[in-house]
Design an enzyme around this catalytic site. Structure first.
Site, PDB file in Angstrom:
ATOM      1  N   SER A 261       0.866  -1.173   0.000  1.00 22.24           N
ATOM      2  CA  SER A 261       0.000   0.000   0.000  1.00 22.24           C
ATOM      3  C   SER A 261       0.908   1.230   0.000  1.00 22.24           C
ATOM      4  O   SER A 261       2.123   1.111   0.064  1.00 22.24           O
ATOM      5  CB  SER A 261      -0.885   0.000   1.240  1.00 22.24           C
ATOM      6  OG  SER A 261      -0.071   0.241   2.373  1.00 22.24           O
ATOM      7  N   LYS A 262       0.281   2.393  -0.045  1.00 18.96           N
ATOM      8  CA  LYS A 262       1.034   3.659  -0.106  1.00 18.96           C
ATOM      9  C   LYS A 262       2.070   3.751   1.008  1.00 18.96           C
ATOM     10  O   LYS A 262       3.176   4.209   0.810  1.00 18.96           O
ATOM     11  CB  LYS A 262       0.070   4.839   0.016  1.00 18.96           C
ATOM     12  CG  LYS A 262      -0.595   5.173  -1.283  1.00 18.96           C
ATOM     13  CD  LYS A 262      -0.570   6.700  -1.516  1.00 18.96           C
ATOM     14  CE  LYS A 262      -1.090   7.041  -2.889  1.00 18.96           C
ATOM     15  NZ  LYS A 262      -2.551   7.136  -2.907  1.00 18.96           N
ATOM     16  N   ARG A 263       1.660   3.283   2.174  1.00 16.46           N
ATOM     17  CA  ARG A 263       2.547   3.390   3.340  1.00 16.46           C
ATOM     18  C   ARG A 263       3.847   2.614   3.123  1.00 16.46           C
ATOM     19  O   ARG A 263       4.871   2.917   3.709  1.00 16.46           O
ATOM     20  CB  ARG A 263       1.714   2.903   4.526  1.00 16.46           C
ATOM     21  CG  ARG A 263       2.280   2.039   5.549  1.00 16.46           C
ATOM     22  CD  ARG A 263       1.166   1.664   6.536  1.00 16.46           C
ATOM     23  NE  ARG A 263       0.541   0.383   6.175  1.00 16.46           N
ATOM     24  CZ  ARG A 263       1.023  -0.775   6.533  1.00 16.46           C
ATOM     25  NH1 ARG A 263       2.116  -0.852   7.237  1.00 16.46           N
ATOM     26  NH2 ARG A 263       0.411  -1.899   6.189  1.00 16.46           N
ATOM     27  N   GLY A 265       5.349   2.410   0.221  1.00 13.99           N
ATOM     28  CA  GLY A 265       6.066   2.917  -0.946  1.00 13.99           C
ATOM     29  C   GLY A 265       5.448   2.378  -2.230  1.00 13.99           C
ATOM     30  O   GLY A 265       6.128   2.193  -3.228  1.00 13.99           O
TER      31      GLY A 265
END
Ligand code: GLU
Length: 486
Positions: A261-263, A265
């Site tokens: 996920s975005k967290r 990267g």
């Protein structure tokens, strides 16, 4: 057989690194076999596809150097051909017109859920419960249309979908290069829609027709499509087309093993360019993230293409490890052609300070040494900071201490010695420092700190002789003068 692979992104968002890796594997496999790597933009979902996303995907692929061997195919241009194939399947009896309405289908699902709920009621006998569950299973089972064996349309202009008649009680076997051999009973698949009621083709139909028409021999894609393969094989059979080989590549996970996920990267591929990674490092890292060849850690594209095979693809999801990516990037930065490194570094330095011609020259001289000192381009630019910044306003504690009485005295003597240096080379400057130490019976540990403090104000920098050489005589004397009493 000439190998043909393809990358088939839907332009509904960015090219994330999982997609980039899929493209890379397709590219390498084609190169390994002297075949062709094709790009098909699956833009049939007009509501979700955007030109911007198409652009971003192409930019990401260009950055990584994953150039297609033929013009890009836009799937939406092939719609007539998809419809023609659906008609052909009707003609040969493998597909049919289904007049079931969405409401009927929903009612069937609702009835199934109802039965399932009813089976949970108290006071039912086992026989009653089993009967309800069996009915629920029937209603919720993969859909078999009542029109699969023909029948009169409910009206002359009644809307219909075109469905593929799912093979009866057979098994579909997929021999996948990564997932192994997996069998599914055809009972598990529905009479899948080929053309919707509005006449538009579904993904399942479009992907098979296009892969066939483009001569794709190997479908290498994310394992989120593995189950789709079982629904696509009957389309190949209905069209009597040869079936390509498949390799479904596991997803990339975050360092904690969770879905990326975005967290973690999960950024667009181009965000890694902005963060200062080199495309060759990104490729090398992505190759190793899902594939291995002995214990080799770093690959150039040529090396990877010469040894890439589908059998080396890992079955387990790769885990994104930014630290490792940094190491790989550092490796490529150390080995990159210096002219190219300078060209890439220039814009990074410009983000901090104007790149004058004098500064360019300093960077040019310093880069063979400084390239060891950063994992990314912004880090490298930062490690060059002392080349334009004496940090005089911002001395750290150690530098302040070095510039007390004794230090200032030595600095002023050193200034004279340096001013009198006959030539301004690393060797000559080292000679000046050594003779100064010898003449005053001082160690470099006593002489170095005040000089370093005056030159770099505590900013990280390598040995003093090269630092002075890169800065040039005028700059060195000016930086020293800054700290000497007027
Ligand atoms: N367009 C599909 C996607 O982006 C890929 C289809 C395929 O590779 O078969 O997920």
């Amino acid at each position: 057989m000439k190998v043909v692979t393809r990358f088939a992104p839907s332009p509904t968002g960015m090219l994330h690194i999982g997609g980039a890796r899929t493209a890379l594997f397709n590219y390498l496999f084609a190169k390994h076999h002297g075949g062709k790597f094709l790009l098909r933009v699956e833009d049939t979902d007009k509501a979700r596809s955007t030109d911007e996303a198409t652009r971003a995907i192409l930019d990401g692929m260009n950055w990584l150097g994953l150039h297609a061997d033929e013009d890009i195919v836009f799937q939406s241009k092939n719609v007539d051909r998809h419809i023609e194939c659906a008609q052909q399947m009707i003609a040969n009896g493998t597909a049919f017109k289904c007049y079931a309405t969405p409401e009927e289908l929903q009612a069937r699902r609702d009835a199934g859920e109802e039965k399932r709920k009813a089976a949970k009621a108290e006071g039912l006998s086992d026989a009653e419960r089993d009967a309800l569950l069996a009915e629920a299973d029937d209603l919720l089972a993969p859909y078999r249309s009542p029109w699969r064996d023909g029948g009169d349309p409910p009206g002359s202009d009644a809307p219909y979908t075109i469905r593929l008649r799912a093979p009866d009680d057979e098994e579909i076997v997929v021999s996948d290069h990564v997932q192994g051999t997996v069998t599914l009973k055809t009972r598990e698949i529905d009479d899948l829609i080929l053309l919707r009621a509005d006449g538009t083709p579904t993904y399942m139909l479009a992907v098979v027709v296009d892969d066939h028409d483009m001569g794709v021999t190997h479908v290498i894609r994310g394992d989120d499509h593995f189950r789709n393969t079982f629904r696509q094989l009957p389309i190949y059979r209905a069209m009597q087309w040869p079936v390509p080989e498949f390799a479904h590549v596991p997803m990339i996970h975050g360092s904690d093993g969770a879905k990326l996920s975005k967290r973690h990267g999960a950024l667009s591929t181009l965000a890694y360019q902005d963060m200062g990674y080199l495309p060759e490092a990104m490729n090398s890292y992505l190759i190793r993230l899902g594939w291995s060849h002995g214990d080799q850690e770093v690959f150039t594209m040529e090396e990877a293409a010469s040894v890439f095979d589908l059998d080396g693809i890992n079955k387990a999801p790769g885990r994104l490890d930014l630290e490792k990516l940094g190491d790989v990037n550092a490796h490529f930065i150390r080995n990159i052609d210096e002219a190219r490194l300078l060209a890439l570094l220039g814009p990074e330095i410009e983000k901090i300070t104007p790149l004058t011609s004098a500064l360019t020259e300093r960077v040019q001289h310093a880069i063979p040494t400084l390239k060891e000192r950063g994992q990314t381009l912004p880090e490298l630019a930062e490690s060059c900071r002392f080349l334009w910044d004496s940090n005089a306003e911002n001395l750290n504690k150690k530098a302040r201490k070095a510039l007390r009485e004794d230090g200032i005295k030595r600095l002023s003597e050193l200034r004279e010695a340096l001013d009198g240096a006959d030539s301004w080379t690393i060797e000559a400057l080292q000679g000046v420092l050594d003779s100064y130490c010898a003449a005053h019976t001082l160690s470099m540990g006593q002489v170095g700190p005040p000089l370093r403090a005056a030159l770099t104000g505590g900013l990280p920098a390598p040995d003093l002789a090269p630092v002075m050489y890169w800065l040039g005589r005028d700059e060195v004397l000016a930086r020293i003068d800054n700290h000497l009493p007027a």
